[in-house]
Design a protein around this motif. Sequence first.
Motif, PDB file in Angstrom:
ATOM      1  N   LEU A 217       7.375  -3.018  -4.337  1.00 33.73           N
ATOM      2  CA  LEU A 217       6.492  -1.895  -4.613  1.00 33.73           C
ATOM      3  C   LEU A 217       5.212  -1.983  -3.779  1.00 33.73           C
ATOM      4  O   LEU A 217       4.729  -0.977  -3.249  1.00 33.73           O
ATOM      5  CB  LEU A 217       6.142  -1.854  -6.096  1.00 33.73           C
ATOM      6  CG  LEU A 217       5.215  -0.731  -6.557  1.00 33.73           C
ATOM      7  CD1 LEU A 217       5.821   0.633  -6.229  1.00 33.73           C
ATOM      8  CD2 LEU A 217       4.923  -0.859  -8.040  1.00 33.73           C
ATOM      9  N   GLY A 218       4.669  -3.184  -3.636  1.00 39.48           N
ATOM     10  CA  GLY A 218       3.463  -3.349  -2.830  1.00 39.48           C
ATOM     11  C   GLY A 218       3.686  -2.932  -1.384  1.00 39.48           C
ATOM     12  O   GLY A 218       2.828  -2.276  -0.765  1.00 39.48           O
ATOM     13  N   ILE A 219       4.838  -3.296  -0.827  1.00 43.24           N
ATOM     14  CA  ILE A 219       5.155  -2.930   0.550  1.00 43.24           C
ATOM     15  C   ILE A 219       5.353  -1.420   0.674  1.00 43.24           C
ATOM     16  O   ILE A 219       4.846  -0.775   1.597  1.00 43.24           O
ATOM     17  CB  ILE A 219       6.412  -3.685   1.024  1.00 43.24           C
ATOM     18  CG1 ILE A 219       6.126  -5.188   1.089  1.00 43.24           C
ATOM     19  CG2 ILE A 219       6.879  -3.164   2.385  1.00 43.24           C
ATOM     20  CD1 ILE A 219       7.345  -6.024   1.366  1.00 43.24           C
ATOM     21  N   ARG A 220       6.072  -0.839  -0.277  1.00 44.76           N
ATOM     22  CA  ARG A 220       6.334   0.599  -0.227  1.00 44.76           C
ATOM     23  C   ARG A 220       5.048   1.416  -0.357  1.00 44.76           C
ATOM     24  O   ARG A 220       4.835   2.379   0.390  1.00 44.76           O
ATOM     25  CB  ARG A 220       7.308   0.974  -1.344  1.00 44.76           C
ATOM     26  CG  ARG A 220       8.742   0.525  -1.101  1.00 44.76           C
ATOM     27  CD  ARG A 220       9.644   0.912  -2.254  1.00 44.76           C
ATOM     28  NE  ARG A 220      11.057   0.749  -1.914  1.00 44.76           N
ATOM     29  CZ  ARG A 220      12.059   1.172  -2.678  1.00 44.76           C
ATOM     30  NH1 ARG A 220      11.804   1.769  -3.841  1.00 44.76           N
ATOM     31  NH2 ARG A 220      13.306   0.991  -2.299  1.00 44.76           N
ATOM     32  N   LEU A 221       4.202   1.043  -1.299  1.00 45.45           N
ATOM     33  CA  LEU A 221       2.965   1.801  -1.483  1.00 45.45           C
ATOM     34  C   LEU A 221       2.024   1.628  -0.295  1.00 45.45           C
ATOM     35  O   LEU A 221       1.318   2.569   0.087  1.00 45.45           O
ATOM     36  CB  LEU A 221       2.278   1.376  -2.780  1.00 45.45           C
ATOM     37  CG  LEU A 221       2.992   1.771  -4.070  1.00 45.45           C
ATOM     38  CD1 LEU A 221       2.174   1.333  -5.280  1.00 45.45           C
ATOM     39  CD2 LEU A 221       3.258   3.272  -4.125  1.00 45.45           C
ATOM     40  N   GLY A 222       1.997   0.449   0.290  1.00 40.89           N
ATOM     41  CA  GLY A 222       1.177   0.249   1.473  1.00 40.89           C
ATOM     42  C   GLY A 222       1.607   1.155   2.611  1.00 40.89           C
ATOM     43  O   GLY A 222       0.771   1.773   3.291  1.00 40.89           O
ATOM     44  N   ARG A 223       2.924   1.253   2.826  1.00 44.58           N
ATOM     45  CA  ARG A 223       3.438   2.129   3.880  1.00 44.58           C
ATOM     46  C   ARG A 223       3.175   3.594   3.540  1.00 44.58           C
ATOM     47  O   ARG A 223       2.824   4.403   4.424  1.00 44.58           O
ATOM     48  CB  ARG A 223       4.934   1.879   4.062  1.00 44.58           C
ATOM     49  CG  ARG A 223       5.577   2.691   5.178  1.00 44.58           C
ATOM     50  CD  ARG A 223       4.940   2.411   6.501  1.00 44.58           C
ATOM     51  NE  ARG A 223       5.699   3.018   7.602  1.00 44.58           N
ATOM     52  CZ  ARG A 223       5.180   3.278   8.793  1.00 44.58           C
ATOM     53  NH1 ARG A 223       3.908   2.993   9.030  1.00 44.58           N
ATOM     54  NH2 ARG A 223       5.918   3.800   9.742  1.00 44.58           N
ATOM     55  N   ALA A 224       3.330   3.944   2.268  1.00 44.38           N
ATOM     56  CA  ALA A 224       3.070   5.321   1.865  1.00 44.38           C
ATOM     57  C   ALA A 224       1.620   5.706   2.141  1.00 44.38           C
ATOM     58  O   ALA A 224       1.339   6.812   2.619  1.00 44.38           O
ATOM     59  CB  ALA A 224       3.383   5.495   0.379  1.00 44.38           C
ATOM     60  N   LYS A 225       0.696   4.820   1.882  1.00 41.60           N
ATOM     61  CA  LYS A 225      -0.720   5.102   2.164  1.00 41.60           C
ATOM     62  C   LYS A 225      -0.935   5.333   3.654  1.00 41.60           C
ATOM     63  O   LYS A 225      -1.691   6.230   4.051  1.00 41.60           O
ATOM     64  CB  LYS A 225      -1.588   3.936   1.689  1.00 41.60           C
ATOM     65  CG  LYS A 225      -1.740   3.840   0.187  1.00 41.60           C
ATOM     66  CD  LYS A 225      -2.625   2.648  -0.167  1.00 41.60           C
ATOM     67  CE  LYS A 225      -2.871   2.548  -1.652  1.00 41.60           C
ATOM     68  NZ  LYS A 225      -3.738   1.390  -1.990  1.00 41.60           N
ATOM     69  N   GLU A 226      -0.277   4.523   4.489  1.00 37.90           N
ATOM     70  CA  GLU A 226      -0.424   4.691   5.934  1.00 37.90           C
ATOM     71  C   GLU A 226       0.067   6.077   6.364  1.00 37.90           C
ATOM     72  O   GLU A 226      -0.586   6.757   7.178  1.00 37.90           O
ATOM     73  CB  GLU A 226       0.373   3.608   6.674  1.00 37.90           C
ATOM     74  CG  GLU A 226      -0.150   2.191   6.452  1.00 37.90           C
ATOM     75  CD  GLU A 226       0.869   1.144   6.854  1.00 37.90           C
ATOM     76  OE1 GLU A 226       1.918   1.503   7.426  1.00 37.90           O
ATOM     77  OE2 GLU A 226       0.612  -0.047   6.579  1.00 37.90           O
TER      78      GLU A 226
END
Length: 292
Positions: A217-226
């Motif tokens: 989830l941390g990786i997915r949300l980080g990419r989503a923010k980008e």
Amino acid sequence: MYHTWMRYFTPRPVHHRLGLVCLGVGLQHGTLPTVGPRTLDHHVAVVISAGSGWFRGPDGRRATVTAPALIWLTPGVPHHYGPDPACGWDESFVDFTGPATLTYTELGYIEPDRALVPLSDAGGARAVVGRIARAARRGNPLLEVETAAAVHELLVALRRARADTSAEGDPVLTALARDAFRPLSVAEHAARHGMSPAELRTAVRRGAGCSPKDYLLGIRLGRAKELLAATELPVAAVARRVGYEDPAYFSRLFTRRVGIAPIRFRDQQGRAVPGGWSNQIPDPEHPPTITT
């Protein structure tokens, strides 16, 4: 014969609110005297960069210490250790305390149950200890804050130098990060690595201090923010790119974890970053090169 240099500090209560404070630092080598048996009320990271010796914990068993290695001394735990009298060892140590030690322990950076940790290389940790030693000069007005910041850096350096982590990082975490945007369940991720879900949970907890679900989830949300901050992709398209087919579920999840809705996050970033939108989707593996 042995050589020793050490300094000790008494940070004020305001410095403890930084989360970690450095209480002391030392650099020693040679046939040093035996330490203990004793029990401390704070943490100490003892880095052995050359030589060998022994360590005895509360179970009474004597373990061989071979450099490079880390000895964790944790509050309230009896310990007893020393170098081989024939060859001695090179040792550096940092005493520290603070409320952030609980979080670093939960994340696996401090390991109370594994007092003796083999390292692949002590160079990074020694470099941080050296910076603490230089900050310890008399009259340094930044002493407490500078050394406190370095303790955080030391814990990261020691975590990276663990012998059970390769130079490229933990292979399980690396593979999970590579596949993070695929719509796979934890069980499916585990099967791809020839592991049971329980084995995967144990490996990720050991490597990242969280569950596989939270790590992904941390990786997915980080990419989503980008993607939200740097492109005009619709929220539904952003959701699909990070592994969620249901944009409504993605929006609820994003809002719960980030604290604001995806579209609100985009609005904030759009106002904070002048220059308009980019028409190129950013690649996190290849950041732009800044030239002068």
